[in-house]
Design an enzyme around this catalytic site. Structure first.
Site, PDB file in Angstrom:
ATOM      1  N   THR A  47       0.827  -1.209   0.000  1.00  0.00           N
ATOM      2  CA  THR A  47       0.000   0.000   0.000  1.00  0.00           C
ATOM      3  C   THR A  47       0.861   1.260   0.000  1.00  0.00           C
ATOM      4  OG1 THR A  47      -1.470   1.286   1.431  1.00  0.00           O
ATOM      5  CG2 THR A  47      -0.087  -0.302   2.519  1.00  0.00           C
ATOM      6  N   ASP A  48       0.287   2.363  -0.479  1.00  0.00           N
ATOM      7  CA  ASP A  48       0.992   3.653  -0.417  1.00  0.00           C
ATOM      8  C   ASP A  48       1.055   4.188   1.016  1.00  0.00           C
ATOM      9  OD1 ASP A  48      -1.693   4.324  -0.094  1.00  0.00           O
ATOM     10  OD2 ASP A  48      -1.687   5.939  -1.580  1.00  0.00           O
ATOM     11  N   GLU A  49       0.266   3.582   1.930  1.00  0.00           N
ATOM     12  CA  GLU A  49       0.208   4.116   3.300  1.00  0.00           C
ATOM     13  C   GLU A  49       1.524   3.942   4.045  1.00  0.00           C
ATOM     14  OE1 GLU A  49      -3.509   3.382   5.342  1.00  0.00           O
ATOM     15  OE2 GLU A  49      -4.561   3.141   3.446  1.00  0.00           O
TER      16      GLU A  49
ATOM     17  N   TYR B  78      -1.815  -0.366  10.985  1.00  0.00           N
ATOM     18  CA  TYR B  78      -1.941  -1.049   9.688  1.00  0.00           C
ATOM     19  C   TYR B  78      -0.734  -0.748   8.811  1.00  0.00           C
ATOM     20  CZ  TYR B  78      -3.279  -1.577   4.758  1.00  0.00           C
ATOM     21  OH  TYR B  78      -3.279  -1.890   3.413  1.00  0.00           O
TER      22      TYR B  78
ATOM     23  N   LYS C 134       2.290  -3.189   7.346  1.00  0.00           N
ATOM     24  CA  LYS C 134       2.575  -3.372   5.916  1.00  0.00           C
ATOM     25  C   LYS C 134       4.022  -2.957   5.615  1.00  0.00           C
ATOM     26  CE  LYS C 134       0.224  -4.533   2.944  1.00  0.00           C
ATOM     27  NZ  LYS C 134      -0.150  -5.858   2.386  1.00  0.00           N
TER      28      LYS C 134
HETATM   29  P1  NAD Z   1      -9.494  -7.428   2.175  1.00  0.00           P
HETATM   30  O1  NAD Z   1      -9.488  -7.146   3.642  1.00  0.00           O
HETATM   31  O2  NAD Z   1     -10.720  -7.154   1.386  1.00  0.00           O
HETATM   32  O3  NAD Z   1      -9.138  -8.979   1.931  1.00  0.00           O
HETATM   33  C1  NAD Z   1      -8.115  -9.633   2.624  1.00  0.00           C
HETATM   34  C2  NAD Z   1      -8.238 -11.127   2.329  1.00  0.00           C
HETATM   35  O4  NAD Z   1      -7.180 -11.789   3.030  1.00  0.00           O
HETATM   36  C3  NAD Z   1      -9.548 -11.759   2.810  1.00  0.00           C
HETATM   37  O5  NAD Z   1     -10.064 -12.618   1.834  1.00  0.00           O
HETATM   38  C4  NAD Z   1      -9.136 -12.535   4.056  1.00  0.00           C
HETATM   39  O6  NAD Z   1      -9.950 -13.676   4.295  1.00  0.00           O
HETATM   40  C5  NAD Z   1      -7.707 -12.924   3.728  1.00  0.00           C
HETATM   41  N1  NAD Z   1      -6.892 -13.151   4.920  1.00  0.00           N
HETATM   42  C6  NAD Z   1      -6.790 -12.346   6.009  1.00  0.00           C
HETATM   43  N2  NAD Z   1      -5.963 -12.911   6.919  1.00  0.00           N
HETATM   44  C7  NAD Z   1      -5.527 -14.087   6.378  1.00  0.00           C
HETATM   45  C8  NAD Z   1      -4.644 -15.102   6.833  1.00  0.00           C
HETATM   46  N3  NAD Z   1      -4.045 -15.017   8.026  1.00  0.00           N
HETATM   47  N4  NAD Z   1      -4.400 -16.150   6.025  1.00  0.00           N
HETATM   48  C9  NAD Z   1      -5.003 -16.244   4.801  1.00  0.00           C
HETATM   49  N5  NAD Z   1      -5.861 -15.311   4.338  1.00  0.00           N
HETATM   50  C10 NAD Z   1      -6.121 -14.242   5.121  1.00  0.00           C
HETATM   51  O7  NAD Z   1      -8.222  -6.655   1.614  1.00  0.00           O
HETATM   52  P2  NAD Z   1      -8.044  -5.872   0.231  1.00  0.00           P
HETATM   53  O8  NAD Z   1      -8.572  -4.505   0.384  1.00  0.00           O
HETATM   54  O9  NAD Z   1      -8.500  -6.729  -0.882  1.00  0.00           O
HETATM   55  O10 NAD Z   1      -6.445  -5.755   0.193  1.00  0.00           O
HETATM   56  C11 NAD Z   1      -5.653  -6.793  -0.381  1.00  0.00           C
HETATM   57  C12 NAD Z   1      -4.199  -6.411  -0.293  1.00  0.00           C
HETATM   58  O11 NAD Z   1      -3.968  -5.201  -1.009  1.00  0.00           O
HETATM   59  C13 NAD Z   1      -3.720  -6.158   1.134  1.00  0.00           C
HETATM   60  O12 NAD Z   1      -2.414  -6.677   1.255  1.00  0.00           O
HETATM   61  C14 NAD Z   1      -3.716  -4.648   1.266  1.00  0.00           C
HETATM   62  O13 NAD Z   1      -2.742  -4.217   2.189  1.00  0.00           O
HETATM   63  C15 NAD Z   1      -3.363  -4.241  -0.160  1.00  0.00           C
HETATM   64  N6  NAD Z   1      -3.884  -2.914  -0.579  1.00  0.00           N
HETATM   65  C16 NAD Z   1      -5.202  -2.603  -0.422  1.00  0.00           C
HETATM   66  C17 NAD Z   1      -5.680  -1.373  -0.880  1.00  0.00           C
HETATM   67  C18 NAD Z   1      -7.141  -0.995  -0.776  1.00  0.00           C
HETATM   68  O14 NAD Z   1      -7.504   0.124  -1.145  1.00  0.00           O
HETATM   69  N7  NAD Z   1      -8.024  -1.879  -0.343  1.00  0.00           N
HETATM   70  C19 NAD Z   1      -4.795  -0.465  -1.474  1.00  0.00           C
HETATM   71  C20 NAD Z   1      -3.444  -0.838  -1.622  1.00  0.00           C
HETATM   72  C21 NAD Z   1      -3.004  -2.063  -1.175  1.00  0.00           C
HETATM   73  P1  TYD Z   2     -10.716   4.039   4.311  1.00  0.00           P
HETATM   74  O1  TYD Z   2     -11.668   3.595   3.252  1.00  0.00           O
HETATM   75  O2  TYD Z   2     -10.789   3.421   5.665  1.00  0.00           O
HETATM   76  O3  TYD Z   2      -9.254   3.900   3.689  1.00  0.00           O
HETATM   77  P2  TYD Z   2      -7.819   4.433   4.267  1.00  0.00           P
HETATM   78  O4  TYD Z   2      -7.977   4.946   5.633  1.00  0.00           O
HETATM   79  O5  TYD Z   2      -7.007   3.189   4.224  1.00  0.00           O
HETATM   80  O6  TYD Z   2      -7.386   5.485   3.296  1.00  0.00           O
HETATM   81  O7  TYD Z   2     -10.901   5.610   4.507  1.00  0.00           O
HETATM   82  C1  TYD Z   2     -10.729   6.525   3.439  1.00  0.00           C
HETATM   83  C2  TYD Z   2     -10.826   7.927   4.023  1.00  0.00           C
HETATM   84  O8  TYD Z   2     -12.160   8.135   4.511  1.00  0.00           O
HETATM   85  C3  TYD Z   2      -9.918   8.147   5.219  1.00  0.00           C
HETATM   86  O9  TYD Z   2      -9.422   9.491   5.156  1.00  0.00           O
HETATM   87  C4  TYD Z   2     -10.826   7.995   6.433  1.00  0.00           C
HETATM   88  C5  TYD Z   2     -12.171   8.473   5.908  1.00  0.00           C
HETATM   89  N1  TYD Z   2     -13.368   7.824   6.505  1.00  0.00           N
HETATM   90  C6  TYD Z   2     -14.417   8.599   7.004  1.00  0.00           C
HETATM   91  O10 TYD Z   2     -14.384   9.841   6.979  1.00  0.00           O
HETATM   92  N2  TYD Z   2     -15.513   7.952   7.532  1.00  0.00           N
HETATM   93  C7  TYD Z   2     -15.601   6.597   7.587  1.00  0.00           C
HETATM   94  O11 TYD Z   2     -16.608   6.057   8.108  1.00  0.00           O
HETATM   95  C8  TYD Z   2     -14.525   5.803   7.045  1.00  0.00           C
HETATM   96  C9  TYD Z   2     -14.565   4.303   7.067  1.00  0.00           C
HETATM   97  C10 TYD Z   2     -13.421   6.456   6.504  1.00  0.00           C
END
Ligand code: NAD
Ligand code: TYD
Length: 354
Positions: free
Chosen positions: A135-137, A160, A164
């Site tokens: 992630t970019d975070e 988080y 990561k």
């Molecule tokens: P998500 O929470 O929707 O899905 C995570 C998946 O991992 C689920 O299916 C869960 O069952 C599985 N999982 C969790 N713990 C596990 C374990 N111990 N063993 C096996 N499986 C397990 O997450 P997402 O949003 O799809 O993110 C996927 C990846 O991409 C993550 O690594 C996250 O850090 C990265 N990422 C997410 C975003 C975003 O915007 N969602 C952006 C950049 C990077």
């Molecule tokens: P989120 O979807 O949790 O992603 P991330 O924190 O990983 O970027 O949140 C996106 C943005 O929205 C973040 O600045 C937090 C804000 N936010 C709210 O204002 N209200 C909410 O209920 C949630 C879940 C997030």
């Protein structure tokens, strides 16, 4: 000998981004065997993969990435030559409530996976690849100016992002110390179908639909860079096949939005879709106590990926947001299934006191 050209383990394939990556690979590469390894936590849902579950080149394996025995068993069964690692605990607010769960899955789980690859592939690294999705975070928080590049120093500020960042460092450490062939990408916020409704966009869509308050943290001025989830999956495809070993690539939408502007846009779209008077949904906006340590702004410079591998986002945000709203309105059962049980408990704990 496998009848397939490659056996690829995708971890976290039942989650939001993972399910889009699994679908893309299963459909686009019938010559690859795709093994989806997922523990099916609250965030993992096999309903996300209904359309590919009976494809001949797809297998589901329930398993926890923190369980070395299970990983060893899986490597014995499939002899995979690549891992695309997405399994993680992924929600910042949950990481504030329970940091250790993030250390366990994101740090320990990643190291367990690296270990099994190192042990099983030792001395036969040719053609093998460990792809870590991050992630970019990890880069921390930007002010009004500037972008995250691949050279930006890590400065994680939430449990988080700290977990990561730690996993990213382990991936690079295994590359430098043991020669493990790795590649990594750091992506901005994704949106689209199958996004668990604890994250901003699906939570707001769900609450607007149900006439519930829209909890905007702080003043709503924090900025995120949004990317269509299928564009992320396409970036992963390209980096997996063409990325240089040992390199990292930033992935982003070139699409920055202040939270409050994004919520207002969603309200406008939903008013239209639900036949409400213009401005009606926006009345639900409620400013709530800010997230502790809330990162102000994320913005990715994805020039390296564009220049080296020719990737660019395909979809305009307004179009993608409308498609996303349509998906949630057409998939009420999916939302009902994932928001029952554990999710209700989390929601009450997270928002009850704000
Ligand atoms: P998500 O929470 O929707 O899905 C995570 C998946 O991992 C689920 O299916 C869960 O069952 C599985 N999982 C969790 N713990 C596990 C374990 N111990 N063993 C096996 N499986 C397990 O997450 P997402 O949003 O799809 O993110 C996927 C990846 O991409 C993550 O690594 C996250 O850090 C990265 N990422 C997410 C975003 C975003 O915007 N969602 C952006 C950049 C990077
Ligand atoms: P989120 O979807 O949790 O992603 P991330 O924190 O990983 O970027 O949140 C996106 C943005 O929205 C973040 O600045 C937090 C804000 N936010 C709210 O204002 N209200 C909410 O209920 C949630 C879940 C997030």
């Amino acid at each position: 000998m496998s009848e397939y050209k490659r056996n690829i383990v995708i971890t976290g394939g039942a989650g939001f981004i993972g399910s889009h990556v699994v679908r893309l690979f299963v459909k686009k590469y019938p010559q690859y065997l795709i093994i989806n390894l997922d523990a099916l936590t609250y965030a993992g849902n096999l309903e996300n993969l209904k359309d590919v579950e009976s494809a001949p080149n797809y297998r589901f394996e329930k398993g926890d990435i923190t369980d070395p025995k299970r990983l060893d068993e899986l490597f014995s069964k499939y002899s995979p030559d690549a891992v695309i690692h997405l399994a993680a605990e992924s929600h910042v607010d949950r990481s504030i409530l329970d940091p250790l769960a993030f250390v366990k899955t994101n740090v320990l789980g990643t190291v367990c996976l690296l270990n099994v690859c190192k042990t099983r592939w030792k001395d036969k690294y040719d053609g093998k690849l460990f792809y870590h999705v991050s992630t970019d975070e990890v880069y921390g928080s930007l002010g009004k100016q500037g972008f995250f590049t691949e050279e930006t120093a890590y400065d994680p500020r939430s449990p988080y992002s700290a977990s990561k960042a730690s996993s990213d460092h382990f991936v690079m450490a295994y590359h430098h110390t043991y020669g493990l062939p790795v590649v990594m990408s750091n992506c901005s916020n994704n949106y689209g179908s199958n996004h668990f409704p604890e994250k901003l966009i699906p939570l707001m869509i769900n609450n607007i639909k149900n006439n519930q308050p829209l909890p905007v943290y702080g003043k709503g001025e924090n900025v995120r860079d949004w990317l269509w989830v299928d564009d992320h999956a396409l970036a992963i495809d390209r980096i997996f096949h063409m990325g240089r070993v040992g390199e990292k690539y930033n992935v982003g939408g070139f699409n920055e939005w202040k939270n409050i502007d994004l919520v207002n846009l969603l309200c406008k779209i939903m008013d239209k879709k639900l036949g409400r008077e213009p401005g009606e949904s926006a009345k639900l906006i409620t400013y709530v106590k800010d997230r502790p340590g809330h990162d102000m702004r994320y913005a990715i410079d994805a020039t390296k990926l564009k220049k080296e591998l020719g990737w660019e986002p395909s979809l305009q945000f307004e179009e993608g947001l409308e498609k996303t709203v349509d998906w949630y309105l057409a998939n009420e059962n999916w939302v009902r299934h994932v928001t029952s049980g554990d999710y209700q408990l989390y929601y009450n704990e997270q928002y009850g006191k704000r």
